[in-house]
Design an enzyme around this catalytic site. Structure first.
Site, short mmCIF file in Angstrom:
data_model
loop_
_atom_site.label_atom_id
_atom_site.label_comp_id
_atom_site.label_asym_id
_atom_site.label_seq_id
_atom_site.Cartn_x
_atom_site.Cartn_y
_atom_site.Cartn_z
N HIS A 1 37.17 -3.65 -6.05
CA HIS A 1 36.45 -2.67 -6.86
C HIS A 1 37.30 -1.47 -7.25
O HIS A 1 36.95 -0.74 -8.17
CB HIS A 1 35.19 -2.20 -6.13
N GLY A 2 38.40 -1.27 -6.57
CA GLY A 2 39.25 -0.17 -6.97
C GLY A 2 40.30 0.16 -5.93
O GLY A 2 40.16 -0.16 -4.75
#
Lengths: 469, 397
Positions: free
Chosen positions: A324-325
């Site tokens: 997700h990051g």
């Protein structure tokens, strides 16, 4: 380009539909090439220079697919090619998404002063890279045939409905559809309906509750976040991320249907879950199943004892967070789910019956707190926010809260109601035999669609969260 | 049944998006052929994608209908803050007035002050005084009218600007002190749906300016002309005006304003020269005949799209009001749209009133002054122009 934009709705989509169903109607190959060109145009409109990253990914994975198909009876070769596939694809994603993060951490841990390059993240890189990996592995596993035609692979990886924000379409799901799909007006109509539903979720609910979330997080930055506003902001963000992402998935699935493709569902009312295990069976299903089938099971799943199972679960959730990051907040967020899911599994909480309200409360509390971490730029800020949620007694209710309630209460209530299957159930109710509630809902849907367009014409706040992943 | 229902929705969807597509394409084609800007020039510094999106946005047909739909939804939800493409947000004040928020413009204020100082020095050298008149903005400083925590820096910007001018020795007249002193209500000062002040408020403020000129600069303007409104015909068109802000949210959300034209009953005789840089149009006759622009005075009050405010001769490069019945005084007004009714009314008491708008007038103001020798130069601005060409007094050099 985003689906919920005037240029997509009034220029891109009509143009693509027109040529697809008229000029190129008679030839599937040409239709596919046209869809590919349109998809590259769609991507290039937002990120012209990164089209080459996308094209090279398509080309390399097409070649790897051909090679693995050729040597499919030689296990050693296949494993080597799978390794190359994974290294190649993860290298791309590493350079663009995680290199800066890695170097920052090296500098901070070892006290070095490595110069950190400024690297722009290509939109949707996590999605198309995972699809590319899926292609080669599915060919290897015999879940889909190797495409001789590079345009077909490129279309699978870069098809515009799912290109920038998913769902992550598995090659096995669409391998047949690429050449042998059946368009029909019924499917098209169903696609339109689904697109409109997603459009409404995104424009009318997500974009409006996003403003409340922004007010709360803005107040935190300014140091005047009240307890009530902290809760309201967290709930608003919980609604925003669901309606934003599931709305996008609905639009993607709907657009796929308009062109004859059938994608799998990506969401199934996650906020009614009674455990975090169930939550992840209902949230971003395509990512969860991707990690299950391409990481967890190949690592051995639960076949080698409990310790190995927990290790595998740990790896999957750390990777899910990281996917997700490139930030510790995402990794910790993923690991929180590792802990909760492991505990649920250990104590069989996910299989427990009764106490539905309590279990839903526990699940949503964890999910909401998880989203606070997810939304925050750092762990410290997230902890500070959570502290205000529980201990911000100094200023329990403030003007920001009352104003946000006054201005956005309808969107919040509608968001909460429509994050449950209530509308789905209502649509099956028949009134006086003649008219089903579904017809009324369809009429309401189209009226709301016009209202949503009016929001676009007004240029309302229109971000897309999952573009960043 | 299910099949048909979804089909109908699909047909409606197709009709809608293809209609919009055809309209956008046709309008873009037309604009290209005819060389009409669709506003893309205003975002020239942005990316090509932004310019395309702006073109598309500006060619969407039926924006009024979409606005009304949007506005109706906002009204039904009781919203006081409405999102807007151009302004970010539009606020509804506690008096039901629409307000565009003004951003903080600290970055530009020093530059403006320097430009004003240069102009002041150039005029001083010619022996001509400079007066900066601050037109009021819709947000008064002494009362909270906007939804709390609304972000508006209009008063802060004005205060900084006026304070800076005082330090630099530039004379200022802050009309906020007068119009917000309680003799008019907020709804009497400003239109609910437009960012401008009402014609009645501008008329009233003209008296204040004229009195200031008499007191401070020894002008001999007959301020009796402005002090008795009975000397004027007040022609009111009820619910006839949807201002610039109202057009952005629709009449259902914003409502409609009454619009009053103020026209002298006493004898007037004017020669008005409208010089657009290439040609001059001369009008002669009474105030109503020479100055009032009938294009903006439709009798049919249902024509809501007409900018009635511009009836006092607006948006012109250079206007020269020659009052044939008054012998004294020459004034130059460097103005924005707030100055439109002011120069028209001021011309009733002044022999020659010149008005230039620096958005269109691209020559040097001091050279213009040297040529025409006004007795005073008045810069009359509203605060929302900070950052554009309105302070480029040196012209395009």
């Amino acid at each position: 380009m985003v689906f919920s934009s005037l240029i997509f709705l009034t220029v891109f989509l009509p143009t693509v539909l027109f040529f697809y169903y008229t000029v190129f109607r008679r030839n599937r190959t040409i239709q596919n090439i046209f869809l590919l060109i349109a998809s590259l145009g769609f991507y290039g409109y937002g990120e012209p220079k990164f089209v080459f990253v996308l094209i090279s990914s398509c080309l390399v994975n097409w070649i790897l697919g051909l090679i693995i198909d050729k040597f499919k009876y030689n296990k050693l070769y296949c494993k080597l090619i799978i390794a190359i596939t994974i290294v190649y694809n993860l290298s791309i994603i590493f350079v663009f998404k995680y290199l800066m993060f890695t170097m920052q951490n090296i500098n901070s841990v070892f006290g070095t002063e490595l110069s950190i390059p400024e690297i722009t993240l290509p939109i949707g890189i996590s999605f198309f890279t995972f699809q590319a990996i899926s292609y080669v592995i599915d060919v290897y596993r015999g879940h889909g045939k190797a495409q001789k035609n590079p345009f077909n692979v490129a279309l699978y990886i870069s098809f515009f409905p799912q290109l920038v924000a998913g769902p992550i379409v598995r090659y096995e799901t669409v391998s047949e559809q690429i050449e042998n799909r059946q368009e029909s007006f019924a499917l098209f109509s169903s696609g339109v309906n689904r697109f409109i539903v997603g459009f409404l979720k995104k424009v009318l609910i997500a974009n409006n509750v996003a403003i409340v979330a922004n007010i709360a997080y803005g107040a935190q930055v300014q140091g005047n976040l009240s307890m009530s506003m902290a809760w309201l902001g967290a709930i608003a963000y919980t609604l925003q991320i669901y309606f934003d992402f599931s709305g996008y998935s609905d639009m993607a699935i709907g657009l796929g249907k308009m062109f004859g493709f059938k994608f799998k569902e990506n969401f199934n009312y996650p906020y009614i879950s009674q455990s975090t295990t169930e939550f992840w069976r209902r949230w971003h299903i395509s990512l969860g199943t991707w990690f299950r089938d391409y990481v967890y099971i190949p690592l051995g799943g639960s076949h080698y004892g409990k310790a190995r199972m927990y290790l595998n679960t740990f790896i999957v959730w750390a990777l899910t967070g990281l996917w997700h990051g490139a930030n510790w907040t995402f990794i910790i967020w993923g690991l929180i789910f590792f802990v909760s899911i492991s505990l649920e599994k250990q104590f069989k909480l996910d299989k427990m019956e009764g106490h539905i309200v309590l279990r839903r409360f526990y699940t949503m509390l964890l999910v909401i707190l998880g989203w606070v971490l997810f939304r925050s730029p750092s762990i410290d800020i997230a902890l500070d926010y959570i502290k205000t949620m529980f201990f911000g007694f100094g200023n329990i209710v403030d003007y920001e809260f009352r104003n946000s309630i006054n201005e956005y209460i309808y969107f919040i209530i509608i968001g909460i109601v429509f994050s449950t299957p209530i509308a789905k159930k209502l649509s099956k109710v028949r009134l006086r035999r003649v008219i089903s509630l579904q017809i009324l809902l369809t009429i309401a849907e189209f009226i709301l669609f016009i209202l949503a367009i009016s929001y676009l014409v007004k240029g309302s706040y229109n971000p897309f969260i999952y573009f960043n992943f | 049944m299910k099949f048909k229902k979804k089909n109908i929705e699909a047909i409606l969807f197709i009709c809608l998006i293809f209609s919009l597509f055809l309209a956008v394409s046709a309008y873009n084609l037309y604009s290209i052929v005819r060389g009409i800007s669709l506003g893309q020039d205003t975002v020239q510094d942005s990316s090509w994608q932004k310019r395309i999106e702006y073109r598309v946005y500006n060619s969407i047909p039926g924006k009024t209908v979409f606005n009304e739909i949007f506005g109706t939804a906002q009204k039904l939800m009781g919203k006081k803050v409405v999102m807007d493409m151009a302004y970010g947000s539009i606020y509804k004040s506690k008096y039901g007035q629409l307000v565009f928020p003004v951003n903080s413009n600290d970055a530009y204020i020093d530059d403006i002050l320097n430009r004003m100082e240069i102009l002041n020095n150039e005029l001083k050298a010619e022996g001509i005084p400079l007066l900066y008149v601050q037109a009021p903005y819709k947000v008064p400083e002494n009362e909270v009218q906007l939804p709390k925590n609304s972000i508006d820096f209009s008063n802060s910007n004005m205060n900084k600007l006026l304070a800076g001018m005082k330090i630099r020795g530039i004379d200022t007249l802050d009309l906020r002190d007068y119009v917000f002193d309680g003799h008019m209500t907020q709804n009497e000062i400003f239109y609910n749906t437009d960012h401008h002040w009402r014609i009645e408020a501008a008329f009233d403020a003209t008296w204040y300016i004229a009195r200031y000129l008499n007191n401070k600069y020894n002008f001999q303007i007959n301020i009796e002309k402005y002090s008795n409104i009975d000397n004027y015909e007040q022609r009111t068109y009820e619910k006839s005006f949807l201002g610039s802000q109202g057009r952005r949210v629709g009449k259902i959300y914003g409502g409609l304003d009454d619009f009053t034209y103020i026209i002298p009953k006493f004898e007037t005789k004017f020669l008005l020269t409208d010089n657009n840089g290439n040609e001059s149009i001369v009008s002669e006759g009474s105030f109503e005949e020479a100055i009032m622009d009938k294009t903006y005075m439709p009798l049919d009050k249902k024509d809501l799209t007409v900018n009635r405010y511009a009836a006092y001769h607006g948006d012109n490069r250079e206007l020269i009001f020659d009052n044939r019945l008054v012998e004294k005084h020459k004034i130059l007004l460097v103005k924005d749209s707030f100055g439109i009714p002011v120069y028209s009314f001021l011309s009733l008491g002044v022999h020659e009133t010149r008005a230039i708008d620096l958005r269109l007038f691209k020559s040097s103001v001091s050279e213009y002054v040297k040529k025409h020798r006004p007795e005073i130069v008045i810069v009359l601005y509203n605060i929302d122009h900070i950052g554009n060409d309105m302070y480029k007094f040196e012209g395009d050099v």
